[in-house]
Design an enzyme around this catalytic site. Sequence first.
Site, short mmCIF file in Angstrom:
data_model
loop_
_atom_site.label_atom_id
_atom_site.label_comp_id
_atom_site.label_asym_id
_atom_site.label_seq_id
_atom_site.Cartn_x
_atom_site.Cartn_y
_atom_site.Cartn_z
N LYS A 152 0.82 -1.22 0.00
CA LYS A 152 0.00 0.00 0.00
C LYS A 152 0.85 1.26 0.00
CE LYS A 152 -2.51 0.21 3.61
NZ LYS A 152 -1.50 0.94 4.40
N THR A 183 3.93 1.53 -0.96
CA THR A 183 4.68 1.55 -2.21
C THR A 183 3.82 2.13 -3.33
OG1 THR A 183 5.97 -0.36 -1.51
CG2 THR A 183 5.95 0.13 -3.87
N ARG A 239 2.30 8.33 6.94
CA ARG A 239 2.56 8.25 8.38
C ARG A 239 4.04 7.95 8.62
NH1 ARG A 239 -0.51 3.41 10.05
NH2 ARG A 239 0.02 2.83 7.92
N LYS A 245 7.11 -6.56 10.51
CA LYS A 245 6.34 -5.91 9.44
C LYS A 245 7.23 -5.08 8.52
CE LYS A 245 2.60 -2.59 8.67
NZ LYS A 245 3.41 -1.52 8.10
N ALA A 274 -3.46 1.53 12.65
CA ALA A 274 -4.87 1.49 12.26
C ALA A 274 -5.64 0.35 12.92
CB ALA A 274 -4.99 1.37 10.74
N PHE A 283 -3.31 -0.37 7.21
CA PHE A 283 -3.90 -1.70 7.06
C PHE A 283 -5.02 -1.69 6.02
CE2 PHE A 283 -2.08 -2.33 11.47
CZ PHE A 283 -1.06 -3.15 11.04
N PHE A 293 3.52 -8.40 -8.83
CA PHE A 293 4.69 -9.14 -8.36
C PHE A 293 5.24 -9.96 -9.53
CE2 PHE A 293 3.20 -7.90 -4.31
CZ PHE A 293 4.17 -8.20 -3.35
N TRP A 314 7.07 -0.76 -7.81
CA TRP A 314 8.21 -1.30 -7.06
C TRP A 314 9.38 -1.53 -8.02
CZ3 TRP A 314 11.56 -5.37 -6.88
CH2 TRP A 314 12.26 -5.55 -5.68
#
Length: 556
Positions: free
Chosen positions: A71, A73, A94, A105, A273, A301, A381, A409
């Site tokens: 998210k 990224t 954030r 994480k 979140a 999240f 991906f 990415w």
Amino acid sequence: MKSDLEISQETQLKPIIRVADSIGINEDDLELYGKYKAKINFTTMKNFSKKEDGRLVLVTSINPTPAGEGKSTVTVGLGDALNQLDKKAVIALREPSLGPVMGIKGGATGGGYAQVLPMEDINLHFTGDMHAITSANNALSALLDNHIHQGNELGIDPRRVIWKRVVDLNDRALRNVIVGLGGPIQGVPREDGFDITVASEIMAILCLAADLDDLKARLARIVIGYTYDRRPVTAGDLKAEGSLALLLKDAIKPNLVQTIYGTPAFIHGGPFANIAHGCNSVLATKTALKIADYVVTEAGFGADLGGEKFLDIKVPNLQKAPDTIVIVATVRALKMHGGLDKAELQTENLEALHKGFANLKRHIRNMRSYKIPVIVAINEFVTDTEAELELLKELCEKEGVIAKRASVWENGAEGGVELAKAVVELIDTKDANYVPLYQSSDSIKSKVNAVVQKIYGGKEVSFSKKAENQILEFEKNGWSDLPICMAKTQYSFSDDPTLLGAPEDFTITIREFVPKLGAGFLVALTGDVMTMPGLPKKPAALNMNVTNKGEVVGLF
């Protein structure tokens, strides 16, 4: 393939004064933290305040899985791509917490060629905001315990203190502690505990405050506990708000950094979140809206947590709703929601993808219920097959939602251009007519039920005896008009992290409420969600180091 850290370290950063100049902020408007970081001062924010708001793009996602969603990224890549299209775009994110950074994480600076920089600084101590929030929180704890020790003029019941200490690390051993041991001169013994800093109400207050005066007013409203006759006691009763605001006077100012492509990024505030409201600060988002034509921001999240809280908690404080919502999904994660194990994700499986799409479908329905246009970003991906990517796109189109592939990415801004074009077109052709999930006048139970039934897809809510008693108490105290901030696992729509996909007919259990009057919401703790996480068996911190030249190793 290069790591995020290697890509970051190879990037030649622009001096932050040049980044600021690109959006009309001169050097005198900045408070510099070295060459590549700065804070925006209050005079500058006030000077921009009369300008019209730009367009607001909210990026959220499906429920996260170990397979990854990306998210942050996509948020960074979309901002970069909008600038590639000659749109004046700014990103609002954030700040990362050291707990997840050193746990499992990871950070919150994006990845690959869609990162905010300097990522080492941002993911570690940055400009000291987290430390200031920790200090302010624990100063209030010290003042509280000192008041009890020094005669307890307010009649605070040590058994009913609800204010906890904090530390910005995952440290399960601190969840429950006893303070004041060692005899009379050490204080009054009582049970206490630690939350992680990003779960502190002071973090939420910093992120929702409109200015310093509002900050002080909110700090004064913090409920720290109750008297022997059950009356609430606030930080204002302790006359603590002034000293707390003093500790936060710099932390409340938004931080300005840049992406790999030099896109300006405001990184400020970091509430989780799943246990808080999970959004970038109001001050940072407002400032970005006054400066840019497009502001791309994220909510933590999945859309059931950060997305819902952005729309029902942040929007009323921001006084600006998103013009469009981007829901990030990956083939890999949806296959996990469809029942596959992480080890099976490398192989094409259209059946699992089709089944897991139910998770994304519910998030699409939920975000549309706010009457805001929705678009899906398929974060690619290398293991995704063309058949899987096309199936996901077709499934979205059957729901009447545009879906665009994004390879930010791997390809940076260029990998997000098609998504950016679609976002601009959607904003230009579809009006947003924001409608909240519930009204402030609704009862506490009605608000909880609205979230559980309309957003999570649950059947009913079970309130513990403690929660039932708290509702009566809160209504008596006049707190029932506050919004609800659900503290729930991020992995499932339910309060059971093992129920993936789009479960139905489940019951959410509210074990207790925590009043956060300074932040302006009531936290509803569900299931066994923790406000102090623990470390995994092999924390990421074990791979981290620094060379004798001062170079960071193993951050990601």
